[in-house]
Design a protein around this motif. Structure first.
Motif, short mmCIF file in Angstrom:
data_model
loop_
_atom_site.label_atom_id
_atom_site.label_comp_id
_atom_site.label_asym_id
_atom_site.label_seq_id
_atom_site.Cartn_x
_atom_site.Cartn_y
_atom_site.Cartn_z
N THR A 9 0.84 -1.19 0.00
CA THR A 9 0.00 0.00 0.00
C THR A 9 0.87 1.24 0.00
O THR A 9 2.08 1.17 0.28
CB THR A 9 -0.95 0.02 1.21
N THR A 10 0.26 2.38 -0.30
CA THR A 10 0.95 3.66 -0.29
C THR A 10 0.60 4.41 0.98
O THR A 10 -0.57 4.47 1.37
CB THR A 10 0.55 4.50 -1.52
N VAL A 11 1.59 4.97 1.64
CA VAL A 11 1.37 5.74 2.87
C VAL A 11 2.08 7.08 2.74
O VAL A 11 2.96 7.26 1.89
CB VAL A 11 1.87 4.98 4.12
N VAL A 12 1.70 8.02 3.61
CA VAL A 12 2.31 9.35 3.63
C VAL A 12 3.35 9.38 4.73
O VAL A 12 3.09 8.98 5.87
CB VAL A 12 1.25 10.44 3.86
N SER A 13 4.54 9.86 4.38
CA SER A 13 5.63 9.95 5.34
C SER A 13 6.23 11.35 5.27
O SER A 13 6.08 12.07 4.28
CB SER A 13 6.70 8.90 5.01
N GLY A 14 6.92 11.73 6.35
CA GLY A 14 7.63 13.01 6.38
C GLY A 14 6.77 14.20 6.73
O GLY A 14 7.20 15.35 6.54
N GLN A 56 7.72 17.95 5.01
CA GLN A 56 8.01 17.50 3.65
C GLN A 56 7.26 16.19 3.38
O GLN A 56 7.87 15.14 3.16
CB GLN A 56 9.52 17.29 3.48
N PRO A 57 5.94 16.22 3.41
CA PRO A 57 5.17 14.99 3.20
C PRO A 57 5.36 14.44 1.80
O PRO A 57 5.37 15.19 0.82
CB PRO A 57 3.72 15.43 3.44
N HIS A 58 5.53 13.15 1.73
CA HIS A 58 5.68 12.49 0.43
C HIS A 58 5.09 11.09 0.53
O HIS A 58 4.92 10.54 1.62
CB HIS A 58 7.15 12.42 0.01
N ALA A 59 4.75 10.55 -0.62
CA ALA A 59 4.17 9.21 -0.67
C ALA A 59 5.28 8.17 -0.72
O ALA A 59 6.26 8.33 -1.44
CB ALA A 59 3.27 9.07 -1.89
N LEU A 69 -1.57 16.97 -0.55
CA LEU A 69 -1.47 16.10 0.62
C LEU A 69 -2.76 15.30 0.80
O LEU A 69 -2.71 14.09 1.09
CB LEU A 69 -1.19 16.93 1.86
N LEU A 70 -3.91 15.93 0.62
CA LEU A 70 -5.18 15.22 0.76
C LEU A 70 -5.31 14.12 -0.29
O LEU A 70 -5.87 13.04 -0.01
CB LEU A 70 -6.35 16.19 0.64
#
Length: 328
Positions: free
Chosen positions: A77-82, A87-90, A194-195
């Motif tokens: 799965t894909t999650v949001v990090s950072g 600096q949010p990224h997938a 981000l959303l």
């Protein structure tokens, strides 16, 4: 880095493992954080199962993200990090699940994993099977998404206040402070991105839950099934909340662009009025700037003052008309 968790007195206890050493007996959860090729090969040989590489788990087709092998269930799965570092990224997260153990493969530090380790210390009895550890990790991911959505909502509230609140003029300054609308547009754009990433994460988690319910129905525990229902319900409710926030972002963006248009129209209005005010004086000046021999005013003593007065009066008349009509 390989971290292996085993049950010691009913508590999940971590052990750092290096390639070439034997895995501890009763390994329940093995976490691979940014593994090297050597570490992946070592774990594949130790568990006799395929551990996907970073390129393999990055594939987006569902058949490459959710499938069963001879010994395990593979889920990605894909999650949001950072987000904490602004600096949010997938990033992608892979699970390799069997009735005996769980392997997680990740290439970024995740706050959900830190929260999960805290939860393990608080509720050790709930983390003594591979399936409950897996569901608990998903629950931590959902909790982290909820925290991010709450933070984004608070940010939207601040932006809404900046957009719609009346600016209070500073007594020491002749002009009221102006809102940086261009910065707000950029912030709303980042929030929308981000959303979208959070939406992908929630969709991926729902797919994992649906798939594991079918693929592991013969051996998954009752506790894990009940926990899955809670995770699925929370993910669905967060999806609805995120969709509402998307609508809010659209409204704030439209309002900001509308204010920018109003501000631009006000500037253009000033230039338009200025051009109209100066048009009659320009006409008078143009007339008396012509070089014809027979112009009686050229011989008058008061010809020059008269031309200046005519230019001033020709500017005052349209100004007074604009004020009378309420255009100024």
């Amino acid at each position: 880095m390989i971290t292996c968790y085993t049950l010691v007195d009913g508590m999940l206890t971590p052990h750092a493992i290096k390639p070439g050493t034997a895995l501890p007996q009763g390994a329940l959860w093995i976490d691979l954080h940014c593994p090297t090729d050597e570490e992946e090969k070592f774990l594949e040989d130790s568990l006799a199962v395929n551990i996907p590489t970073q390129e393999e788990i990055a594939e987006i087709e569902e058949s490459s993200r959710l499938y069963e092998s001879e010994r395990a269930i593979h889920l990605t799965t894909t999650v949001v990090s950072g987000f904490n570092e602004h600096q949010p990224h997938a990033t992608v997260l892979n699970f390799v699940l069997t009735p005996e153990w769980l392997v997680t493969v990740r290439y970024a530090e995740m706050s959900a994993f830190r929260a999960f380790r805290t939860k393990v210390g608080q509720h050790p009895a709930m983390h003594q099977r591979s399936d409950t550890i897996f569901i608990s990790l998903l629950d931590s991911l959902v909790d982290r998404i909820a925290d991010i959505l709450e933070s984004v909502q608070a940010h939207h509230n601040r932006l809404a206040s900046a957009i719609f609140n009346e600016q209070t003029p500073d007594p020491d300054s002749p002009r009221a402070p102006k809102t940086d609308l261009q910065s707000i547009v950029k912030q709303l754009g980042r929030s929308n991105l981000l959303l979208a990433r959070l939406s992908d994460s929630l969709l991926g988690i729902n797919r994992l839950v649906s798939y594991i319910r079918r693929a592991a129905r013969e051996w998954i525990s009752r506790d894990a099934k009940d926990w899955m229902k809670t995770v699925e319900r929370d993910a669905r409710s967060l999806g609805d909340y995120q969709a509402r926030m998307n609508t809010e972002v659209g409204f704030l963006l439209d309002a900001t662009l509308g204010l920018i248009n109003i501000e631009q129209n006000s500037i253009i209005k000033v230039f338009s009025i200025a051009s109209v005010l100066f048009l009659p004086p320009t006409l008078v000046g143009t007339v008396y700037g012509m070089n014809f021999h027979s112009m009686p005013e050229l011989d008058w003593t008061f010809g020059y003052p008269m031309a200046l007065v005519a230019m001033i009066i020709s500017a005052i008349i349209p100004y007074g008309w604009f004020k009378f009509r309420g255009w100024l």
